[in-house]
Design an enzyme around this catalytic site. Structure first.
Site, PDB file in Angstrom:
ATOM      1  CG  HIS A  23      22.681   0.368  -3.873  1.00  0.00           C
ATOM      2  ND1 HIS A  23      22.305  -0.806  -3.270  1.00  0.00           N
ATOM      3  CD2 HIS A  23      23.719   0.058  -4.672  1.00  0.00           C
ATOM      4  CE1 HIS A  23      23.097  -1.787  -3.688  1.00  0.00           C
ATOM      5  NE2 HIS A  23      23.973  -1.277  -4.537  1.00  0.00           N
ATOM      6  CG  HIS A  47      23.345   0.718 -14.860  1.00  0.00           C
ATOM      7  ND1 HIS A  47      22.453   1.186 -13.916  1.00  0.00           N
ATOM      8  CD2 HIS A  47      24.181  -0.111 -14.197  1.00  0.00           C
ATOM      9  CE1 HIS A  47      22.737   0.659 -12.744  1.00  0.00           C
ATOM     10  NE2 HIS A  47      23.793  -0.137 -12.880  1.00  0.00           N
ATOM     11  CD  GLU A  86      21.854  -6.836  -9.462  1.00  0.00           C
ATOM     12  OE1 GLU A  86      21.705  -5.939  -8.597  1.00  0.00           O
ATOM     13  OE2 GLU A  86      22.915  -7.037 -10.070  1.00  0.00           O
ATOM     14  CG  HIS A  89      21.143  -1.376  -8.850  1.00  0.00           C
ATOM     15  ND1 HIS A  89      21.917  -0.505  -8.133  1.00  0.00           N
ATOM     16  CD2 HIS A  89      21.842  -1.661  -9.964  1.00  0.00           C
ATOM     17  CE1 HIS A  89      23.054  -0.279  -8.786  1.00  0.00           C
ATOM     18  NE2 HIS A  89      23.030  -0.963  -9.905  1.00  0.00           N
ATOM     19  CG  ASP A  95      25.949  -3.424 -13.912  1.00  0.00           C
ATOM     20  OD1 ASP A  95      26.306  -2.416 -13.277  1.00  0.00           O
ATOM     21  OD2 ASP A  95      25.219  -4.292 -13.426  1.00  0.00           O
ATOM     22  CB  SER A 115      19.524  -0.333   5.010  1.00  0.00           C
ATOM     23  OG  SER A 115      20.673  -0.955   5.570  1.00  0.00           O
ATOM     24  CG  HIS A 125      28.395   0.590 -11.116  1.00  0.00           C
ATOM     25  ND1 HIS A 125      27.739   1.071 -10.012  1.00  0.00           N
ATOM     26  CD2 HIS A 125      27.501  -0.199 -11.751  1.00  0.00           C
ATOM     27  CE1 HIS A 125      26.499   0.583  -9.980  1.00  0.00           C
ATOM     28  NE2 HIS A 125      26.336  -0.192 -11.033  1.00  0.00           N
ATOM     29  CD  GLU A 180      24.494   3.425  -5.974  1.00  0.00           C
ATOM     30  OE1 GLU A 180      23.945   2.683  -6.792  1.00  0.00           O
ATOM     31  OE2 GLU A 180      25.612   3.187  -5.482  1.00  0.00           O
TER      32      GLU A 180
END
Ligand code: BEZ
Ligand code: FE2
Length: 406
Positions: free
Chosen positions: A180, A62, A210, A207, A309, A146, A64, A142
């Site tokens: 995401h 993982h 978290e 994710h 990450d 929403s 980015h 990804e």
């Protein structure tokens, strides 16, 4: 054909002496050096040197890459403080992150022995770099969004990125999908994307749980996420629940990232459904998120990986830094047992999770190797994992599919 002859080798979860490995692009044979020399005459023997340890190449599930420009821009210490700073600085950070910068990030990973990584790709801008880097890359396209008003556009863009990654398979790309998070992906889009993953047999990541704020939002619809959603989306209610979100993935084993706020109930569900966990201890510490219940994870036999990450929530992509921090963060665990578990979390476990033909020294596996040198002779074989983690920053040499990279 070549033969690697180390002092020590990590094999079947343990450290052994007097074992060498003959390989082409795959591991051909594992035996003591005399037997291998007899079997394969006139082949190059690479002596790895005193106190050398041969590991399978490490797997960082993982990262980015697109946020590699961050050093002092994003705000650490608290998840919401960080999230607001991402929104405020995202465009500037992305603009500053060119291919050369992402390539350097890949090279940093190489120098700590990472031969495969999982790139969580929000925009697809790192695809070219991931195709060029010698590492194998699980390319997680990804999905985020929403707001129903934008969902079709976002989903179509996602499909374009998925297609581009599928066209890059011959350049070492393994196309994959990432949701995401439960708070940022509309369930309608999520279900559609899961169908795509299922139809194409793609790895899936998300994710999940978290931060304490995320848990509060889903449990009570309150807290700092309420303010966040009012401000940016003019909404006041979560789109799903913790249990409902988990149930979407029932038939698709998923690599859930973080789970620092998961309780026994959710971990049991994850175990029962064959899911796995990406554990990013430094990121969790830096964003004030808490820590994964590693004791429960082991008790429930959940496969997990330790991962860095991105530089958006970390200080380096060096896997040894991450393992060292994991030792310090999980300070209640037996040190020797934890060190060995951590080595498995960047080798055999992620290989199992993603069905990779690497991560293990075994005949027929890809010849991906990370070779380190201990500073001195280890007091016992059983302590080599700990000594490796305590004293290593860089590997001495690295092979990917039999080709020497370092
Ligand atoms: C969204 O794009 O809808 C979103 C992004 C970050 C946090 C929450 C929602
Ligand atoms: Fe992440």
């Amino acid at each position: 054909m070549r033969i690697l002859n180390p002092n020590y080798i990590y094999i079947n979860g343990d450290f052994k002496e007097n074992i060498a490995v003959a390989f082409n692009s795959k591991i051909e044979s594992i035996d003591n050096i005399e037997k291998l020399k007899e079997k394969y005459q006139d082949v190059e023997v690479i002596d790895c040197g005193k106190n050398s340890v041969l590991y399978p190449g490490f797997i960082n599930t993982h990262v980015h890459l697109e946020f590699s420009a961050n050093r002092t821009t994003l705000k650490y210490g608290n998840f919401m403080r960080w999230l607001y700073s991402v929104i405020d600085n995202r465009d500037e950070l992305l603009n500053r992150c060119d291919n050369a910068m992402m390539q350097r990030a890949c090279e940093d990973m190489l120098s700590s022995g990472i031969t495969t990584f999982g790139a969580i790709s929000s925009f697809g801008t790192e695809l070219e770099v991931c195709e060029k880097t010698p590492q194998k890359v699980i390319f997680f396209n990804e999905l985020i969004g929403s707001n129903m008003a934008y969902i079709d556009a976002l989903y179509n863009d996602f499909l374009v990125r998925v297609k581009a990654s599928k066209e890059a398979i011959e350049n070492g790309i393994i196309p994959a999908i990432a949701m995401h998070s439960p708070y940022s992906v509309h369930p309608v889009a999520l279900k559609r994307a899961l169908e795509v993953a299922k139809a194409n047999n793609m790895p899936i990541s998300a994710h999940f749980l978290e931060s304490p704020e995320e848990r509060e939002w889903f449990e009570d619809g309150s807290g700092e996420f309420l303010e966040f959603f009012k401000k940016y989306f003019n909404t006041t209610q979560p789109m799903t629940t913790i249990d409902e979100f988990l149930s979407y993935f029932d038939n698709t084993p998923t690599h859930f990232t973080h789970l620092t706020q998961a309780k026994e109930k959710e971990l049991k569900y994850i175990s029962k459904n064959g899911h796995s966990i990406a554990h990013c201890p430094r990121s969790n510490r830096f964003l004030g998120c808490g820590k994964l219940d590693l004791e429960k994870v082991q008790e429930l036999d959940i496969l997990f990986s330790v991962a860095t990450d991105g530089l958006s929530s970390n200080s380096s992509l060096n896997i040894f830094d991450e393992l060292y921090s994991a030792i310090m963060i999980h300070n209640g665990e037996d040190l020797i047992k934890l060190s060995k578990l951590l080595i498995s979390s960047v080798t055999t476990q992620p290989a199992k999770i993603f069905n990779l033909n690497s991560g293990e020294i075994e005949e027929g596996r890809d010849a991906d190797f990370a070779i380190i040198k201990l500073a001195d002779t280890p007091s016992s074989l059983n302590d080599i994992a700990l000594y490796t983690i305590l004293h290593t920053k860089k590997v001495n040499s690295l092979f990917i599919s039999g080709e020497q990279i370092i």
